[in-house]
Design an enzyme around this catalytic site. Structure first.
Site, short mmCIF file in Angstrom:
data_model
loop_
_atom_site.label_atom_id
_atom_site.label_comp_id
_atom_site.label_asym_id
_atom_site.label_seq_id
_atom_site.Cartn_x
_atom_site.Cartn_y
_atom_site.Cartn_z
N LYS A 121 -8.69 9.39 4.02
CA LYS A 121 -8.24 8.53 2.92
C LYS A 121 -9.51 8.17 2.12
CE LYS A 121 -5.30 5.18 3.56
NZ LYS A 121 -4.56 4.02 4.10
N VAL A 165 -2.46 6.61 9.68
CA VAL A 165 -3.02 7.94 9.47
C VAL A 165 -2.73 8.81 10.70
CG1 VAL A 165 -5.16 9.21 9.05
CG2 VAL A 165 -4.83 7.00 7.99
N GLU A 166 -2.74 8.19 11.87
CA GLU A 166 -2.47 8.92 13.11
C GLU A 166 -1.06 9.53 13.10
OE1 GLU A 166 -5.43 5.63 14.13
OE2 GLU A 166 -3.71 5.87 12.81
N GLU A 205 0.83 -1.21 0.00
CA GLU A 205 0.00 0.00 0.00
C GLU A 205 0.87 1.26 0.00
OE1 GLU A 205 -3.97 1.79 2.23
OE2 GLU A 205 -2.85 0.18 3.20
#
Length: 116
Positions: A98, A72-73, A21
């Site tokens: 996202k 994401v954090e 990813e």
């Protein structure tokens, strides 16, 4: 407290838990609120008395292009600290989205608030 906001800032970054990813940059959308005392800028009408939002957006794009994040954090914390430290903001509220990452979801993400 005064607030400058940047809404739906689209940036490219490598983000995700699995290696595959993070192999290709993906679009992340940021909504940013920056707390700052703009009273001096209101009187002077001078860019040096405020936060240059063009520079904020450019700096975020630059740093996210250079870094890879699993969470994401972690990306959100990185952006908040950049704004607090480099632009001397009093606080930052950030939403990181996202889009279209999972079937049946418009977007997923986080919202965080940091202060000096």
């Amino acid at each position: 407290m005064d607030i400058i906001f940047l809404e739906q800032v689209k940036v490219q970054t490598n983000l995700g838990v699995p290696d595959w990813e993070r192999a290709v940059a993906q679009t992340v959308i940021l909504d940013i609120e920056i707390g700052y005392d703009f009273s001096k800028a209101c009187q002077s009408d001078a860019i040096e008395d405020t936060i240059d939002y063009g520079q904020v957006a450019a700096r975020i794009r630059e740093t996210l292009a250079e870094h890879s994040f699993k969470l994401v954090e972690a990306l959100g914390e990185h952006v908040c600290q950049l704004i607090l430290l480099e632009f001397k903001a009093q606080n930052v509220k950030l939403k990181v989205s996202k889009p279209g990452i999972l079937p049946g979801l418009k977007a997923l993400g986080i919202q965080i608030y940091r202060t000096t």
